[in-house]
Design a protein around this motif. Structure first.
Motif, PDB file in Angstrom:
ATOM      1  N   ARG A  42       0.876  -1.208  -0.049  1.00  0.00           N
ATOM      2  CA  ARG A  42       0.026  -0.017   0.040  1.00  0.00           C
ATOM      3  C   ARG A  42       0.676   1.315   0.056  1.00  0.00           C
ATOM      4  NH1 ARG A  42      -3.147  -1.491   5.380  1.00  0.00           N
ATOM      5  NH2 ARG A  42      -1.077  -2.044   5.727  1.00  0.00           N
ATOM      6  N   THR A  43       2.111   1.089   0.558  1.00  0.00           N
ATOM      7  CA  THR A  43       2.895   2.507   0.620  1.00  0.00           C
ATOM      8  C   THR A  43       4.017   2.497  -0.415  1.00  0.00           C
ATOM      9  OG1 THR A  43       2.787   1.920   3.080  1.00  0.00           O
ATOM     10  CG2 THR A  43       4.412   3.570   2.533  1.00  0.00           C
ATOM     11  N   ASN A  94       2.202 -12.763  -0.040  1.00  0.00           N
ATOM     12  CA  ASN A  94       3.017 -12.600   1.024  1.00  0.00           C
ATOM     13  C   ASN A  94       2.539 -11.637   2.210  1.00  0.00           C
ATOM     14  OD1 ASN A  94       5.879 -12.421   2.854  1.00  0.00           O
ATOM     15  ND2 ASN A  94       5.510 -10.394   1.827  1.00  0.00           N
ATOM     16  N   TYR A 159      -4.406 -14.361  14.285  1.00  0.00           N
ATOM     17  CA  TYR A 159      -3.532 -14.575  13.200  1.00  0.00           C
ATOM     18  C   TYR A 159      -3.190 -16.007  12.802  1.00  0.00           C
ATOM     19  CZ  TYR A 159       1.234 -14.627  11.193  1.00  0.00           C
ATOM     20  OH  TYR A 159       2.466 -14.491  10.708  1.00  0.00           O
ATOM     21  N   THR A 194      11.939  -9.385  11.132  1.00  0.00           N
ATOM     22  CA  THR A 194      11.494  -8.056  10.562  1.00  0.00           C
ATOM     23  C   THR A 194      10.730  -7.153  11.335  1.00  0.00           C
ATOM     24  OG1 THR A 194       9.195  -8.929  10.198  1.00  0.00           O
ATOM     25  CG2 THR A 194      10.694  -9.786   8.647  1.00  0.00           C
TER      26      THR A 194
END
Ligand SMILES: NC(=O)c1ccc[n+]([C@@H]2O[C@H](COP(=O)([O-])OP(=O)(O)OC[C@H]3O[C@@H](n4cnc5c(N)ncnc54)[C@H](OP(=O)(O)O)[C@@H]3O)[C@@H](O)[C@H]2O)c1
Length: 239
Positions: A42-43, A94, A159, A194
Motif C-alpha cells: 500500500r505504501t 506474502n 493471526y 522483520t
C-alpha cells in the motif's frame, strides 16, 4: 521487454507485501535470479526504496500500489500486470499482518483486518491472477503462511486462525489448479527478523528474511515433475 539472464530469466514474478521484510527479500532474490519482480503493497515510498535497491543490484523491479483487502484494487493491479507484461509466472502471496493480545479483548475491526489481509487477500489475488495462469497453461503460486498456521499461538489467535485457514486454502487450491499445470505451495516460517513485532525474542537466533526468500526460490525452480507443496521453516535454535 529487455531479456535478462538467470534461472528465472524474463519470468514475471508478483510479490505482495514487497515494501519491506520478507516480501522485499523475496522480490530481491527472484530479481537476482533473472525474474522481473513486480512489487506491490500500500505504501509507495517503501516500494520505491525496495525497487531501487533491486535495480542497484542489477535486477529489474516494477512497482504498483495495491491493497489486498480491496477486490477492486487487486483487480486493477492484475489488469495492469496483464497489460504491462502480458503474463504472470510466479505469484507470491506474502502480504500479512499480525495481532497481539487475548482474543476476548480484540476489537472486531482488528479481527477483520487480520482476516481480510492474511486470508481474503490471498483469495482476491488468486481470483485475479489464476485466470491468466490458466490461459498460459502454467504458473507458480506460493503462499507465505506461518508456523502459527500449524500450532497454537496464545495472544495471536486471530493471526493463527488466518494462517490455519491459509494452509487449508492452499492445499485445496493446489488440487483445483493442478490440472492446469499450476503449482500452489505454502511456506510456514517461524519467527523471522522483520518489523513484524517480536517483543522479547532474540533477533540473532531468528530466521532472516533471506532464509524465507531462499525457500521461495527453491519452490519456484523445481523441475516440472516435482511438487514440494509445503515447507515448514524453523530457526535452528529457539529465539
Ligand atoms: N516475521 C515473522 O516472524 C513471520 C513469521 C512467519 C510468517 N510471516 C509472514 O510473512 C509475511 C510477511 O511478514 P513480514 O514479517 O515481512 O511483515 P512486515 O515487515 O510487517 O511487512 C508486511 C508487508 O505487507 C504489506 N501489507 C500489509 N497489509 C497489506 C495490504 N492490505 N495490502 C498490501 N500489502 C500489505 C506491508 O506494506 P504496506 O503496509 O505498505 O501495505 C509490508 O510491505 C506475512 O504474511 C507474515 O504473516 C512472518
Amino acid at each position: 521487454m529487455a531479456s535478462s539472464s538467470g534461472v528465472l530469466a524474463d519470468k514475471v514474478a508478483v510479490v505482495t507485501g514487497a515494501g519491506r521484510g520478507i516480501g522485499a527479500a523475496i522480490a530481491a532474490k527472484l530479481a537476482e535470479m533473472g525474474a522481473v519482480a513486480v512489487l506491490t503493497a500500500r505504501t509507495r515510498t517503501t516500494l520505491q526504496a525496495t525497487a531501487q535497491s533491486i535495480a542497484h543490484a542489477g535486477g529489474r523491479a516494477e512497482i504498483a500500489e495495491c491493497d489486498v483487502m480491496d477486490l477492486h484494487s487487486v483487480e486493477r493491479f492484475a489488469q495492469w500486470v496483464e497489460k504491462a507484461f502480458g503474463r504472470i509466472d510466479i505469484l507470491v502471496n506474502n502480504a500479512g499482518i499480525g495481532n497481539s493480545g487475548p482474543l476476548h479483548t480484540m476489537p472486531p475491526d482488528q479481527w477483520d483486518a487480520v482476516m481480510n489481509t492474511n486470508l481474503r487477500g490471498v483469495y482476491y489475488c488468486i481470483r485475479s491472477f489464476a485466470p491468466m495462469m490458466i490461459r498460459a497453461g502454467s504458473g507458480e503460486i506460493i503462499n507465505i503462511s506461518s508456523i502459527a498456521g500449524k500450532t497454537a499461538l496464545p495472544n495471536g489467535a486471530a493471526y493463527a486462525a488466518s494462517k490455519w485457514g491459509l494452509n487449508g486454502l492452499s492445499y485445496s487450491v493446489a488440487e483445483e489448479l493442478r490440472a492446469h499445470n499450476i503449482r500452489v505451495s505454502v511456506v510456514c516460517p517461524g519467527s523471522t527478523n522483520t518489523d513484524f513485532g517480536h517483543q522479547g525474542k532474540n533477533t540473532s537466533k531468528m530466521l532472516q528474511p533471506e532464509d524465507v526468500a531462499h525457500v521461495v526460490t527453491m519452490l519456484a525452480t523445481q523441475s516440472p515433475q516435482s511438487f514440494a507443496s509445503e515447507v515448514v521453516l524453523r530457526p535452528t535454535q529457539k529465539p
